[in-house]
Design a protein around this motif. Structure first.
Motif, PDB file in Angstrom:
ATOM      1  N   LEU A 304       0.712  -1.275  -0.063  1.00  0.00           N
ATOM      2  CA  LEU A 304       0.216  -0.077  -0.138  1.00  0.00           C
ATOM      3  C   LEU A 304       0.779   1.294  -0.192  1.00  0.00           C
ATOM      4  O   LEU A 304       0.741   2.056   0.881  1.00  0.00           O
ATOM      5  N   SER A 305       1.901   1.316  -0.912  1.00  0.00           N
ATOM      6  CA  SER A 305       2.775   2.229  -1.092  1.00  0.00           C
ATOM      7  C   SER A 305       2.013   3.791  -1.582  1.00  0.00           C
ATOM      8  O   SER A 305       1.004   3.605  -2.266  1.00  0.00           O
ATOM      9  N   THR A 306       2.746   4.793  -1.646  1.00  0.00           N
ATOM     10  CA  THR A 306       2.223   6.137  -1.921  1.00  0.00           C
ATOM     11  C   THR A 306       2.278   5.957  -3.444  1.00  0.00           C
ATOM     12  O   THR A 306       1.383   6.298  -4.357  1.00  0.00           O
ATOM     13  N   ALA A 307       3.224   5.262  -4.162  1.00  0.00           N
ATOM     14  CA  ALA A 307       2.968   4.882  -5.749  1.00  0.00           C
ATOM     15  C   ALA A 307       1.878   4.241  -5.949  1.00  0.00           C
ATOM     16  O   ALA A 307       1.251   4.467  -7.070  1.00  0.00           O
ATOM     17  N   GLU A 308       1.310   3.478  -5.130  1.00  0.00           N
ATOM     18  CA  GLU A 308       0.078   2.606  -5.474  1.00  0.00           C
ATOM     19  C   GLU A 308      -1.081   3.626  -5.402  1.00  0.00           C
ATOM     20  O   GLU A 308      -2.052   3.286  -6.092  1.00  0.00           O
ATOM     21  N   ALA A 309      -0.984   4.580  -4.384  1.00  0.00           N
ATOM     22  CA  ALA A 309      -2.003   5.367  -4.136  1.00  0.00           C
ATOM     23  C   ALA A 309      -2.096   6.226  -5.517  1.00  0.00           C
ATOM     24  O   ALA A 309      -3.202   6.790  -6.076  1.00  0.00           O
ATOM     25  N   ILE A 310      -1.036   6.880  -5.983  1.00  0.00           N
ATOM     26  CA  ILE A 310      -1.076   7.514  -7.295  1.00  0.00           C
ATOM     27  C   ILE A 310      -1.525   6.811  -8.402  1.00  0.00           C
ATOM     28  O   ILE A 310      -2.481   7.531  -9.402  1.00  0.00           O
ATOM     29  N   SER A 311      -1.671   5.433  -8.519  1.00  0.00           N
ATOM     30  CA  SER A 311      -2.073   4.634  -9.631  1.00  0.00           C
ATOM     31  C   SER A 311      -3.242   4.500  -9.326  1.00  0.00           C
ATOM     32  O   SER A 311      -4.101   4.561 -10.349  1.00  0.00           O
ATOM     33  N   VAL A 312      -4.025   4.544  -8.262  1.00  0.00           N
ATOM     34  CA  VAL A 312      -5.442   4.186  -7.892  1.00  0.00           C
ATOM     35  C   VAL A 312      -6.281   5.596  -8.185  1.00  0.00           C
ATOM     36  O   VAL A 312      -7.183   5.541  -9.071  1.00  0.00           O
ATOM     37  N   VAL A 313      -5.831   6.733  -8.078  1.00  0.00           N
ATOM     38  CA  VAL A 313      -6.046   7.954  -8.263  1.00  0.00           C
ATOM     39  C   VAL A 313      -6.036   8.404  -9.840  1.00  0.00           C
ATOM     40  O   VAL A 313      -7.018   8.575 -10.480  1.00  0.00           O
ATOM     41  N   THR A 314      -5.079   8.069 -10.327  1.00  0.00           N
ATOM     42  CA  THR A 314      -4.765   8.256 -11.914  1.00  0.00           C
ATOM     43  C   THR A 314      -5.694   7.537 -12.704  1.00  0.00           C
ATOM     44  O   THR A 314      -6.484   7.959 -13.524  1.00  0.00           O
ATOM     45  N   SER A 315      -6.140   6.023 -12.287  1.00  0.00           N
ATOM     46  CA  SER A 315      -6.975   5.257 -12.949  1.00  0.00           C
ATOM     47  C   SER A 315      -8.262   5.840 -12.652  1.00  0.00           C
ATOM     48  O   SER A 315      -9.195   5.787 -13.649  1.00  0.00           O
ATOM     49  N   GLY A 316      -8.641   6.211 -11.526  1.00  0.00           N
ATOM     50  CA  GLY A 316     -10.015   6.778 -11.430  1.00  0.00           C
ATOM     51  C   GLY A 316     -10.245   8.135 -12.133  1.00  0.00           C
ATOM     52  O   GLY A 316     -11.457   8.472 -12.429  1.00  0.00           O
ATOM     53  N   LEU A 317      -9.014   8.967 -12.586  1.00  0.00           N
ATOM     54  CA  LEU A 317      -9.162  10.005 -12.898  1.00  0.00           C
ATOM     55  C   LEU A 317      -9.544   9.598 -14.653  1.00  0.00           C
ATOM     56  O   LEU A 317     -10.528  10.242 -15.533  1.00  0.00           O
ATOM     57  N   ALA A 318      -8.907   8.696 -15.005  1.00  0.00           N
ATOM     58  CA  ALA A 318      -9.261   8.244 -16.576  1.00  0.00           C
ATOM     59  C   ALA A 318     -10.767   7.652 -16.680  1.00  0.00           C
ATOM     60  O   ALA A 318     -11.519   7.968 -17.701  1.00  0.00           O
ATOM     61  N   LEU A 319     -11.137   6.836 -15.422  1.00  0.00           N
ATOM     62  CA  LEU A 319     -12.675   6.416 -15.550  1.00  0.00           C
ATOM     63  C   LEU A 319     -13.689   7.818 -15.654  1.00  0.00           C
ATOM     64  O   LEU A 319     -14.321   7.771 -16.395  1.00  0.00           O
ATOM     65  N   ALA A 320     -13.222   8.656 -14.882  1.00  0.00           N
ATOM     66  CA  ALA A 320     -14.112   9.949 -14.621  1.00  0.00           C
ATOM     67  C   ALA A 320     -13.944  10.561 -16.102  1.00  0.00           C
ATOM     68  O   ALA A 320     -15.246  10.963 -16.222  1.00  0.00           O
ATOM     69  N   ALA A 321     -13.069  10.759 -16.625  1.00  0.00           N
ATOM     70  CA  ALA A 321     -12.702  11.600 -18.077  1.00  0.00           C
ATOM     71  C   ALA A 321     -13.547  10.760 -19.096  1.00  0.00           C
ATOM     72  O   ALA A 321     -14.160  11.116 -19.931  1.00  0.00           O
ATOM     73  N   HIS A 322     -13.349   9.486 -19.062  1.00  0.00           N
ATOM     74  CA  HIS A 322     -13.796   8.712 -20.272  1.00  0.00           C
ATOM     75  C   HIS A 322     -15.275   8.152 -20.249  1.00  0.00           C
ATOM     76  O   HIS A 322     -15.939   7.896 -21.048  1.00  0.00           O
ATOM     77  N   PHE A 323     -15.729   7.801 -18.875  1.00  0.00           N
ATOM     78  CA  PHE A 323     -17.048   7.250 -18.595  1.00  0.00           C
ATOM     79  C   PHE A 323     -17.690   7.915 -17.818  1.00  0.00           C
ATOM     80  O   PHE A 323     -18.966   7.383 -17.265  1.00  0.00           O
ATOM     81  N   GLY A 324     -17.249   9.275 -17.325  1.00  0.00           N
ATOM     82  CA  GLY A 324     -18.137  10.142 -16.442  1.00  0.00           C
ATOM     83  C   GLY A 324     -18.129  11.394 -16.891  1.00  0.00           C
ATOM     84  O   GLY A 324     -18.137  11.905 -18.001  1.00  0.00           O
ATOM     85  N   ASP A 325     -18.158  12.377 -16.027  1.00  0.00           N
ATOM     86  CA  ASP A 325     -18.505  13.722 -16.245  1.00  0.00           C
ATOM     87  C   ASP A 325     -17.206  14.576 -15.964  1.00  0.00           C
ATOM     88  O   ASP A 325     -17.025  15.719 -15.890  1.00  0.00           O
ATOM     89  N   GLY A 326     -16.104  13.713 -15.734  1.00  0.00           N
ATOM     90  CA  GLY A 326     -14.681  14.624 -15.671  1.00  0.00           C
ATOM     91  C   GLY A 326     -14.334  14.837 -13.970  1.00  0.00           C
ATOM     92  O   GLY A 326     -13.317  15.388 -13.842  1.00  0.00           O
ATOM     93  N   VAL A 327     -15.378  14.571 -13.283  1.00  0.00           N
ATOM     94  CA  VAL A 327     -15.380  14.831 -11.703  1.00  0.00           C
ATOM     95  C   VAL A 327     -14.924  13.600 -11.001  1.00  0.00           C
ATOM     96  O   VAL A 327     -15.772  12.678 -11.218  1.00  0.00           O
ATOM     97  N   LEU A 328     -13.874  13.352 -10.500  1.00  0.00           N
ATOM     98  CA  LEU A 328     -13.507  12.317  -9.604  1.00  0.00           C
ATOM     99  C   LEU A 328     -14.679  11.988  -8.406  1.00  0.00           C
ATOM    100  O   LEU A 328     -14.813  12.923  -7.554  1.00  0.00           O
ATOM    101  N   ARG A 329     -15.093  10.786  -8.445  1.00  0.00           N
ATOM    102  CA  ARG A 329     -16.185  10.391  -7.389  1.00  0.00           C
ATOM    103  C   ARG A 329     -15.548   8.848  -6.886  1.00  0.00           C
ATOM    104  O   ARG A 329     -14.755   8.244  -7.431  1.00  0.00           O
ATOM    105  N   PRO A 330     -16.368   8.532  -5.890  1.00  0.00           N
ATOM    106  CA  PRO A 330     -15.849   7.437  -5.089  1.00  0.00           C
ATOM    107  C   PRO A 330     -15.927   6.206  -5.987  1.00  0.00           C
ATOM    108  O   PRO A 330     -14.996   5.375  -5.764  1.00  0.00           O
ATOM    109  N   ALA A 331     -16.943   6.108  -6.844  1.00  0.00           N
ATOM    110  CA  ALA A 331     -17.290   5.135  -7.537  1.00  0.00           C
ATOM    111  C   ALA A 331     -15.999   4.852  -8.596  1.00  0.00           C
ATOM    112  O   ALA A 331     -15.802   3.860  -9.111  1.00  0.00           O
ATOM    113  N   ASP A 332     -15.245   5.968  -8.999  1.00  0.00           N
ATOM    114  CA  ASP A 332     -14.169   5.868  -9.963  1.00  0.00           C
ATOM    115  C   ASP A 332     -12.869   5.327  -9.223  1.00  0.00           C
ATOM    116  O   ASP A 332     -12.057   4.620  -9.867  1.00  0.00           O
ATOM    117  N   VAL A 333     -12.801   5.289  -7.814  1.00  0.00           N
ATOM    118  CA  VAL A 333     -11.609   4.942  -7.194  1.00  0.00           C
ATOM    119  C   VAL A 333     -11.876   3.494  -6.351  1.00  0.00           C
ATOM    120  O   VAL A 333     -10.912   3.064  -5.878  1.00  0.00           O
TER     121      VAL A 333
END
Length: 379
Positions: A304-333
């Motif tokens: 559970l490193s900082t690098a893994e947290a970065i990966s989780v949030v970045t993946s969530g942002l990609a979901l929000a951008a491509h399949f949501g409204d561009g706002v990062l929400r709990p479901a995205d992470v």
């Protein structure tokens, strides 16, 4: 249409067609402007073949504002003394070993140190269980070897050999993953500052400016302990995990922002609340206790490193951008969190379930986060 890059000496590199720029430029390219500004403002003594003085290298890593108003962005967030010791080590004849648990920015710091000292972070040996001795010493062009016999023309220098000959900084990543007998090929290089080539009856002597940065951790599987003889050749600097929640949130937000811009994802402020939640979850599970110290929790098998947290949030942002409204929400992470925490399905799934029910569920302002994580775990 093409893009050109200008170095701090005024020379231009080959043009790069727009749209073919690297996804992740090397540090010396991505931060060329900051390095040039530091070089122009740096009036302190510089070791042989260093682009910057030790003070300027530390400023490049830690950030600051130059007399002309140029802002140097921090590349590493942590104790200043750690960076100062690391930089000072490179100015001596001792090699530098960056040690720490996974995700403590060892590779990141190594790359930026090499970029600031030598202007070249690419003299890299990537350590794996299959790294051969030739990757550290030298290899051969077998077609020329058969045609000519052993010769300088047939020899293929390793990144370490090139760094020795050019007075630059070499990097060895994941040193403890390299087999022990291959690790020990560094002993003569680091102690005698020479690399014998017995096939030619020659040797390569390191010129002033040469040094080596290695990274290692002793937490992952497949680790080969360094011999005492090799460890003595290094000055070891331990990179700690971020000391506070705020510090780790700042690191994650900064790196996610940099990655997001390169991927054309939404700006980080749209997901600042979720970044804080992800980092909080990681820290509590990693530490085995909630942030207020009142509730003990079980820790999963992963780091559970900082690098893994970065990966989780970045993946969530990609979901929000491509399949949501561009706002990062709990479901995205939520799915990314599940994947980061549950590495061992038999044990970690129960750890995650207990944490959700005993900690996350009880937080009034985390209700939507709880529901999203619970739904992701039940799929």
């Amino acid at each position: 249409m093409a893009a050109t890059t200008t170095t701090d000496t005024g020379a231009t590199t080959d043009t790069v067609p727009v749209g073919t720029e690297p996804l992740r430029p090397h540090a010396e390219t991505a931060y060329a402007g900051e390095l040039a500004a530091l070089a122009a403002a740096d009036d302190r003594p510089r070791p042989a073949r260093w682009l910057l003085s030790p003070w300027a290298v530390a400023t490049y890593l830690l950030g600051g504002t130059l007399p002309d108003g140029t802002v140097i962005t921090p590349k590493y967030v942590g104790p200043r003394r750690i960076v100062e010791v690391a930089v000072t080590t490179l100015a001596t004849d001792r090699a530098l070993l960056l040690l720490g648990v996974p995700g403590t920015a060892k590779t990141w710091v190594s790359e930026h140190l090499a970029a600031a000292v030598s202007g070249d972070s690419t003299l890299l040996v990537q350590g794996t269980a299959g790294t051969p001795e030739e990757a550290i010493r030298y290899g051969w062009n077998y077609a020329r070897l058969l045609a000519e016999g052993p010769s300088r023309g047939a020899l293929v220098p390793s990144p370490v050999m090139r760094a020795m000959a050019e007075g630059r900084t070499a990097r060895v990543e994941e040193l403890t993953r390299i087999p022990a007998d291959v690790q020990d090929t560094l002993i003569t290089i680091l102690s005698e500052k020479t690399l014998p080539i017995p096939e030619l009856g020659e040797e390569v002597q390191a010129v002033r400016g040469f040094n080596l940065i290695a990274t290692a951790n002793d937490r992952d599987r497949g680790v080969n302990e360094l011999s005492s003889a090799l460890r003595r050749r290094f000055n070891t600097v331990v990179l700690p995990l971020p000391a506070s929640l705020e510090e780790e949130v700042a690191i994650v937000a900064r790196r996610v922002g940099e990655l997001g811009r390169s991927l054309e994802l939404p700006e980080v402020p749209s997901g600042s609340a979720e970044i804080r939640r992800v980092v909080t979850v990681f820290r509590e599970l990693r530490d085995g206790v909630t942030g207020d110290g009142r509730t003990k929790v079980k820790s999963p098998s992963g780091s559970l490193s900082t690098a893994e947290a970065i990966s989780v949030v970045t993946s969530g942002l990609a979901l929000a951008a491509h399949f949501g409204d561009g706002v990062l929400r709990p479901a995205d992470v939520a799915s990314g969190l599940l994947g980061a925490v549950v590495r061992d399905p038999a044990a970690d799934r129960q750890v995650w379930h207990e944490y959700l029910e005993s900690v996350v569920r009880e937080r009034d302002d985390w209700k939507d986060f709880y529901r999203s994580c619970r739904d992701a775990a039940q799929r």
